[in-house]
Design an enzyme around this catalytic site. Structure first.
Site, PDB file in Angstrom:
ATOM      1  N   ASP A   1       0.847  -1.188   0.000  1.00 14.89           N
ATOM      2  CA  ASP A   1       0.000   0.000   0.000  1.00 14.89           C
ATOM      3  C   ASP A   1       0.887   1.244   0.000  1.00 14.89           C
ATOM      4  O   ASP A   1       1.763   1.381  -0.843  1.00 14.89           O
ATOM      5  CB  ASP A   1      -0.947  -0.067   1.212  1.00 14.89           C
ATOM      6  CG  ASP A   1      -2.087   0.922   1.152  1.00 14.89           C
ATOM      7  OD1 ASP A   1      -3.022   0.703   0.370  1.00 14.89           O
ATOM      8  OD2 ASP A   1      -2.046   1.921   1.904  1.00 14.89           O
TER       9      ASP A   1
ATOM     10  N   HIS B   1      -6.253  -7.305  -0.967  1.00 16.31           N
ATOM     11  CA  HIS B   1      -5.230  -6.285  -0.708  1.00 16.31           C
ATOM     12  C   HIS B   1      -4.387  -6.570   0.526  1.00 16.31           C
ATOM     13  O   HIS B   1      -3.233  -6.141   0.591  1.00 16.31           O
ATOM     14  CB  HIS B   1      -5.922  -4.926  -0.553  1.00 16.31           C
ATOM     15  CG  HIS B   1      -4.987  -3.765  -0.536  1.00 16.31           C
ATOM     16  ND1 HIS B   1      -4.202  -3.412  -1.610  1.00 16.31           N
ATOM     17  CD2 HIS B   1      -4.699  -2.861   0.443  1.00 16.31           C
ATOM     18  CE1 HIS B   1      -3.473  -2.347  -1.312  1.00 16.31           C
ATOM     19  NE2 HIS B   1      -3.760  -1.996  -0.071  1.00 16.31           N
TER      20      HIS B   1
END
Length: 323
Positions: free
Chosen positions: A104, A301
Site C-alpha cells: 500500500d 489487498h
C-alpha cells in the site's frame, strides 16, 4: 535477539521525529513498511517467520501511525520526509543496506526510496501496488474528475477534517468494514456504485462478525486499539501529499534500478482499478531488475494477513535469492 524471544520495541530519532520500531531476530536487516489504515502490527506474522529464517526483521510504525510521532502539519508527510525516517533507521542499526518489503503506501514509498537512495536498498519485495510512472498532471486533478461521477476515497480524503471526523467517531466499525472490503472476500470497486457526496462509511459494506478465516479477534483488537488512541489523521495526511510528492519527484529517474520482486492478490483493488490498464506491462518496462511476479489466486489487498503462509514463503525464498 533470537527468533523465539518476544519482539523488541524501541525508537529511532535521527529523522527528526520519534519513530517506533518492532523487531525480531538477528542477521541481515529486512524492513517492513505498512500502509493505511495499518501500523507495523500488520506485519507481525512476517516478523516471526523471517526472524526464524535467520534475518533481523524490523517493522516501523511509519510517520503518523501507531506509536510514531504524528506531526501536525500535513506537509510533513511527503515520501521524501518518510524516506528520511527509513534512512535514519538504517543508520541507527549501522546498516549500509537492507531489503525492504512494502504494502500500500509502504509500496509507493519503496518505489521512491529506490529512486532516491538505491545504494541503501539491497532489494525490494513489493505487495500489490505496482510501479507506475509519474502522471502528466497532479494526481488530485485526476481524482477530482472521477469523483464527479462516483464516490472515490482518494478525493474524499483530500479535505482536512472531513474524513478525520467520520472515521475517528467509529474506528472499530470503519476498520472492520474497510479490511473486509479490501480483502479477497469482497469486490472493493463496488464502492464506486455510490454517488458523489457520500461518506466512506456510507459506501463500505457491512462486515461479517469476527473472527474471519484470516484475521483473529485478538489481531483486530490490537489494530483497533492503536487507532482508538491516535485517530486517523496521520494516515490521511499521506493522501494529502500526493500532489507534493508529484512536484518533488519531477527530476527523479523514472526507471527503478534495484532488484525487485512483486506479489499481488488477483482480487486486489489497486491492481484492478487504480494502476492503469496494464500495470504489469508498465512495471516490467520501468523496472529492469524485476525478478519475478507472483499472483495469489483469490487474495485481495491485505496479503500479510490474508495469505500469511504464502507471503512468508515467498519473502523467505526471495531473500535467499538476494543472498
Amino acid at each position: 535477539m533470537t527468533a523465539t524471544e518476544p519482539p523488541a520495541s524501541w525508537f529511532v530519532t535521527g529523522g527528526g521525529i520519534r519513530m517506533h520500531v518492532t523487531e525480531r531476530g538477528s542477521g541481515r536487516p529486512v524492513i517492513f513498511c505498512h500502509g493505511f489504515p495499518h501500523t507495523g502490527l500488520i506485519w507481525h506474522r512476517q516478523l516471526a517467520a523471517i526472524a526464524t529464517a535467520g534475518y533481523r526483521a524490523l517493522a516501523p510504525d511509519l510517520r503518523g501511525a501507531g506509536r510514531t510521532d504524528a506531526p501536525a502539519d500535513p506537509a510533513d508527510y511527503t515520501n521524501l520526509a518518510v524516506i528520511g525516517d527509513l534512512l535514519a533507521l538504517l543508520d541507527d542499526i549501522d546498516a549500509e543496506q537492507a531489503v525492504f518489503v512494502g504494502l500500500d503506501f509502504g509500496a509507493a514509498l519503496l518505489w521512491e526510496l529506490a529512486q532516491r537512495a538505491p545504494e541503501r536498498v539491497r532489494g525490494m519485495i513489493v505487495l500489490n501496488n505496482p510501479y507506475t510512472p509519474r502522471p502528466p498532471r497532479p494526481p488530485s486533478q485526476l481524482w477530482a474528475k472521477a469523483a464527479q461521477r462516483h464516490f472515490l476515497h482518494l478525493d474524499y480524503f483530500q479535505r482536512p477534517g472531513i474524513a478525520d471526523r467520520e472515521l475517528d467517531a467509529a474506528p472499530r466499525e470503519f476498520l472492520a468494514r474497510v479490511y473486509y472490503a479490501l480483502s479477497g472476500d469482497y469486490r472493493y470497486l463496488d464502492t464506486w456504485r455510490h454517488p458523489p457526496g457520500c461518506g466512506y462509511l456510507d459506501v463500505l459494506p457491512q462486515a461479517p462478525a469476527l473472527p474471519w478465516s484470516w484475521l483473529s479477534v485478538a489481531e483486530f483488537d490490537a489494530l483497533v486499539a492503536e487507532f482508538e488512541r491516535t485517530g486517523f489523521t496521520g494516515g490521511l495526511n499521506w493522501y494529502r501529499n500526493f500532489d507534493r510528492n508529484w512536484e518533488l519527484g519531477a527530476d527523479l529517474d523514472p526507471v527503478v534500478r534495484v532488484p525487485t520482486y512483486f506479489v499481488y492478490g488477483e482480487n486486489d483493488p489497486d491492481m484492478a482499478g487504480f494502476s492503469g490498464r496494464d500495470p504489469l506491462a508498465v512495471m516490467r518496462a520501468s523496472v529492469p531488475e524485476l525478478r519475478t511476479v507472483t499472483a495469489l489466486p483469490g487474495a485481495g489487498h491485505l496479503l500479510p494477513l490474508e495469505r500469511a503462509g504464502e507471503v512468508n514463503a515467498l519473502i523467505t525464498a526471495h531473500l535467499a535469492e538476494l543472498g
